[in-house]
Design a protein around this motif. Structure first.
Motif, PDB file in Angstrom:
ATOM      1  N   PHE A 145     -36.593 -24.180  16.575  1.00 18.37           N
ATOM      2  CA  PHE A 145     -36.272 -24.980  17.754  1.00 18.37           C
ATOM      3  C   PHE A 145     -35.037 -24.443  18.463  1.00 18.37           C
ATOM      4  N   VAL A 146     -34.970 -24.758  19.759  1.00 17.82           N
ATOM      5  CA  VAL A 146     -33.767 -24.560  20.557  1.00 17.82           C
ATOM      6  C   VAL A 146     -33.373 -25.922  21.086  1.00 17.82           C
ATOM      7  N   HIS A 147     -32.089 -26.258  21.008  1.00 15.20           N
ATOM      8  CA  HIS A 147     -31.609 -27.544  21.493  1.00 15.20           C
ATOM      9  C   HIS A 147     -31.051 -27.393  22.901  1.00 15.20           C
TER      10      HIS A 147
ATOM     11  N   GLU B   3     -35.056 -31.124  21.865  1.00  8.81           N
ATOM     12  CA  GLU B   3     -35.462 -30.044  20.971  1.00  8.81           C
ATOM     13  C   GLU B   3     -36.713 -29.387  21.544  1.00  8.81           C
ATOM     14  N   ILE B   4     -36.637 -28.088  21.737  1.00  6.58           N
ATOM     15  CA  ILE B   4     -37.761 -27.347  22.310  1.00  6.58           C
ATOM     16  C   ILE B   4     -38.252 -26.341  21.281  1.00  6.58           C
ATOM     17  N   ALA B   5     -39.531 -26.399  20.973  1.00 14.28           N
ATOM     18  CA  ALA B   5     -40.109 -25.495  19.978  1.00 14.28           C
ATOM     19  C   ALA B   5     -39.876 -24.046  20.369  1.00 14.28           C
ATOM     20  N   ALA B   6     -39.636 -23.203  19.376  1.00 16.75           N
ATOM     21  CA  ALA B   6     -39.433 -21.767  19.598  1.00 16.75           C
ATOM     22  C   ALA B   6     -40.579 -20.993  18.972  1.00 16.75           C
ATOM     23  N   ASP B   7     -41.174 -20.117  19.755  1.00 15.56           N
ATOM     24  CA  ASP B   7     -42.315 -19.323  19.284  1.00 15.56           C
ATOM     25  C   ASP B   7     -42.109 -17.861  19.675  1.00 15.56           C
ATOM     26  N   PRO B   8     -41.092 -17.215  19.102  1.00 16.16           N
ATOM     27  CA  PRO B   8     -40.775 -15.839  19.510  1.00 16.16           C
ATOM     28  C   PRO B   8     -41.886 -14.855  19.196  1.00 16.16           C
ATOM     29  N   GLY B   9     -42.676 -15.126  18.171  1.00 22.04           N
ATOM     30  CA  GLY B   9     -43.761 -14.215  17.831  1.00 22.04           C
ATOM     31  C   GLY B   9     -44.778 -14.082  18.953  1.00 22.04           C
ATOM     32  N   THR B  10     -44.949 -15.151  19.722  1.00 17.30           N
ATOM     33  CA  THR B  10     -45.882 -15.129  20.856  1.00 17.30           C
ATOM     34  C   THR B  10     -45.240 -14.554  22.096  1.00 17.30           C
ATOM     35  N   PHE B  11     -44.062 -15.038  22.433  1.00 19.69           N
ATOM     36  CA  PHE B  11     -43.475 -14.714  23.737  1.00 19.69           C
ATOM     37  C   PHE B  11     -42.552 -13.500  23.718  1.00 19.69           C
ATOM     38  N   ARG B  12     -42.666 -12.682  22.696  1.00 22.54           N
ATOM     39  CA  ARG B  12     -42.033 -11.358  22.715  1.00 22.54           C
ATOM     40  C   ARG B  12     -43.080 -10.260  22.776  1.00 22.54           C
ATOM     41  N   ARG B  13     -44.341 -10.648  22.956  1.00 23.16           N
ATOM     42  CA  ARG B  13     -45.426  -9.677  22.974  1.00 23.16           C
ATOM     43  C   ARG B  13     -45.539  -8.995  24.333  1.00 23.16           C
ATOM     44  N   ALA B  14     -45.810  -7.692  24.302  1.00 22.26           N
ATOM     45  CA  ALA B  14     -46.003  -6.933  25.536  1.00 22.26           C
ATOM     46  C   ALA B  14     -47.488  -6.648  25.722  1.00 22.26           C
TER      47      ALA B  14
ATOM     48  N   PRO C 277     -48.746 -35.890  20.190  1.00 20.77           N
ATOM     49  CA  PRO C 277     -48.260 -35.656  21.552  1.00 20.77           C
ATOM     50  C   PRO C 277     -47.523 -34.322  21.650  1.00 20.77           C
ATOM     51  N   LEU C 278     -47.518 -33.767  22.840  1.00 20.17           N
ATOM     52  CA  LEU C 278     -46.782 -32.526  23.035  1.00 20.17           C
ATOM     53  C   LEU C 278     -45.295 -32.823  23.208  1.00 20.17           C
ATOM     54  N   ILE C 279     -44.985 -33.976  23.803  1.00 22.06           N
ATOM     55  CA  ILE C 279     -43.596 -34.412  23.962  1.00 22.06           C
ATOM     56  C   ILE C 279     -43.444 -35.767  23.295  1.00 22.06           C
ATOM     57  N   GLU C 280     -42.494 -35.869  22.389  1.00 20.15           N
ATOM     58  CA  GLU C 280     -42.301 -37.144  21.693  1.00 20.15           C
ATOM     59  C   GLU C 280     -40.823 -37.517  21.649  1.00 20.15           C
ATOM     60  N   ALA C 281     -40.572 -38.818  21.645  1.00 20.10           N
ATOM     61  CA  ALA C 281     -39.201 -39.325  21.525  1.00 20.10           C
ATOM     62  C   ALA C 281     -38.731 -39.207  20.088  1.00 20.10           C
ATOM     63  N   THR C 282     -37.434 -38.919  19.910  1.00 16.48           N
ATOM     64  CA  THR C 282     -36.807 -38.875  18.583  1.00 16.48           C
ATOM     65  C   THR C 282     -35.615 -39.819  18.589  1.00 16.48           C
ATOM     66  N   THR C 283     -34.963 -39.937  17.472  1.00 12.86           N
ATOM     67  CA  THR C 283     -33.805 -40.836  17.393  1.00 12.86           C
ATOM     68  C   THR C 283     -32.637 -40.343  18.234  1.00 12.86           C
TER      69      THR C 283
ATOM     70  N   ILE D 274     -40.027 -31.321  22.281  1.00  9.21           N
ATOM     71  CA  ILE D 274     -41.144 -30.713  23.008  1.00  9.21           C
ATOM     72  C   ILE D 274     -41.811 -29.701  22.082  1.00  9.21           C
ATOM     73  N   HIS D 275     -43.062 -29.945  21.750  1.00 10.46           N
ATOM     74  CA  HIS D 275     -43.782 -29.088  20.795  1.00 10.46           C
ATOM     75  C   HIS D 275     -44.480 -27.924  21.492  1.00 10.46           C
TER      76      HIS D 275
END
Length: 447
Positions: A30-32, A44-55, A90-96, A101-102
């Protein structure tokens, strides 16, 4: 994501939303997104570097129904979600402490804006360009949607729910028009061979006998100024139309020759061209660079041509705060071409659209700071995405100059308005010689 990339994305968020938002990596997952002085609250935003570092362009794809989860999509339809095979629910959910954001909205923004997708590609067209048909957006049908802007629109709503006391920066829809000066005169500067070819084209294709009969006169009299009856001398008409709509036109001049068959047949120091530049500047419009055909892989040549343009403008007492332009034939090798603009000290580049299809190559209609995905560093250069070139809509997409073309321009312009972005359009001065072309151009500006 690297600290340099996070810092760059933080800068983009500041330009879009304002305020003191800070991005902080939270492990690998995640990235905050935090706000100074707001305590423990964060997104909190999900981090998926394996996908978004692809050329490459083989990412998974699905869509997400924002309305079903209580969020308002900018375009009123499900959002494209590159990189996801299936949208979480849900793709976006409330937390404490805020929201989670998933989906890697930041990763998507990085991948699209940095043009990571294009690094090292070999599936190019005959001009060495990465085509829309090979892109992920082209393959999955979202090229005509500003996917980054759509997701940042959702992120803005999450920010507003978490920090309702904030007044986010309000963007205003706008329009920019520019004109590549490939052919400032139909016959005034051309070689004998080109004159013959153009005369043949005027007779056999355009049935424009009048231009052919005027060719010798235009040739002889284009010594100190462009001839007023030259069919491609549309510069004053363009400026008249722009001024009626409160627009500033940018005219990009070729200042070199790296391929005699593809580059211009004029020299920028010619008295007629210098006079044109002076007239453009006097009327409050912009002058810029249109690097020659083979400079896209030769940064040193691009720099030399930029220097030549500045020298001419200095001699003509033409001063501007910003200098930009666009590559000839939209040729672009990433990040080589971008680094050429950077090293030449240019303010912005407005090349990035696809020649074969109008739309949102960078996923946005907002200008933004450039980023080199190979070196992993932010640049001083700014990217001004080009949304539509007249040649793409009229020619490559086969829509002609009638109702179908106007509808496509209108759709793209309306899409930019929906996200309060900038509709940036290229229309060559040499593509306004007919009444049909002029009527279409004016209709696009008036809508």
């Amino acid at each position: 994501m690297t600290p340099e990339a996070l810092s760059w994305l933080q800068r983009i968020l500041a330009e879009r939303f304002g305020h003191g938002f800070h991005l902080q990596a939270a492990g690998a997952d995640f990235v905050h997104l935090c706000l100074a002085g707001s305590g423990q609250r964060s997104i909190e935003i999900a981090a998926d570097p394996g996908t978004f570092r692809r050329a490459d362009s083989e990412l998974a794809f699905t869509s997400w129904d924002a309305l079903a989860e209580g969020w308002q999509p900018a375009l009123g339809s499900p959002l494209p979600a590159p990189g996801l095979a299936r949208a979480p629910s849900p793709l976006i959910e409330a937390t404490t402490t805020g929201y989670r954001i998933h989906y890697d909205v930041l990763g998507l923004s990085y991948w699209m804006l940095s043009r990571q997708e294009e690094v090292g590609r070999s599936d190019l067209d005959s001009y060495g360009r990465f085509p829309a048909s090979a892109s992920h957006a082209g393959k999955h049908g979202y090229l005509e949607r500003p996917v980054v802007d759509e997701w940042l629109h959702i992120l803005g709503q999450v920010i507003s729910r978490l920090w309702p006391e904030l007044q986010l920066r309000q963007q205003r829809a706008s329009m920019k028009v520019s004109h590549d000066v490939d052919v400032p005169s139909r016959y005034g500067f051309a070689s004998a061979a080109r004159i013959i070819r153009r005369m043949a084209g005027d007779i056999l294709i355009r049935r424009d006998v009048k231009s052919v009969l005027q060719a010798p006169v235009i040739r002889l009299k284009t010594r100190t100024a462009l001839h007023p009856t030259d069919r491609v001398n549309t510069f004053d008409w363009i400026m008249d139309v722009s001024e009626r709509h409160g627009l500033v036109s940018a005219f990009y001049f070729i200042c070199g020759c790296t391929d005699p068959s593809k580059d211009a047949d004029y020299e920028p120091e010619h008295p007629a061209i210098c006079g044109l530049m002076q007239r453009i500047h006097a009327r409050g419009h912009e002058i810029g660079l249109h690097p020659s055909f083979n400079t896209y892989r030769a940064p040193e040549k691009l720099q030399a041509e930029a220097k030549r343009l500045r020298r001419i403008c200095e001699q003509e007492n033409i001063e501007q705060e910003a200098w930009g332009g666009r590559m000839h034939y939209l040729r672009w090798e990433h990040p080589t071409t971008m680094l050429g603009w950077e090293q030449a000290g240019m303010t912005y580049d407005s090349t990035l659209t696809y020649a074969d299809h109008a739309g949102f190559r960078c996923g946005t209609c907002f200008e933004y700071p450039a980023f080199d995905p190979v070196a992993g560093t932010a640049l001083n250069l700014r990217i001004r995405p080009l949304i539509a070139m007249e040649g793409s809509v009229i020619g490559y997409m086969g829509l002609g100059t009638g109702e179908a073309a106007w509808k496509k321009f209108r759709e793209l312009k309306d899409t930019c308005k929906a996200v309060n972005g900038c509709f940036t359009m290229l229309w060559h001065n040499s593509s306004l010689g007919s009444a049909e072309e002029r009527d279409l151009y004016q209709a696009v500006l008036e809508h």
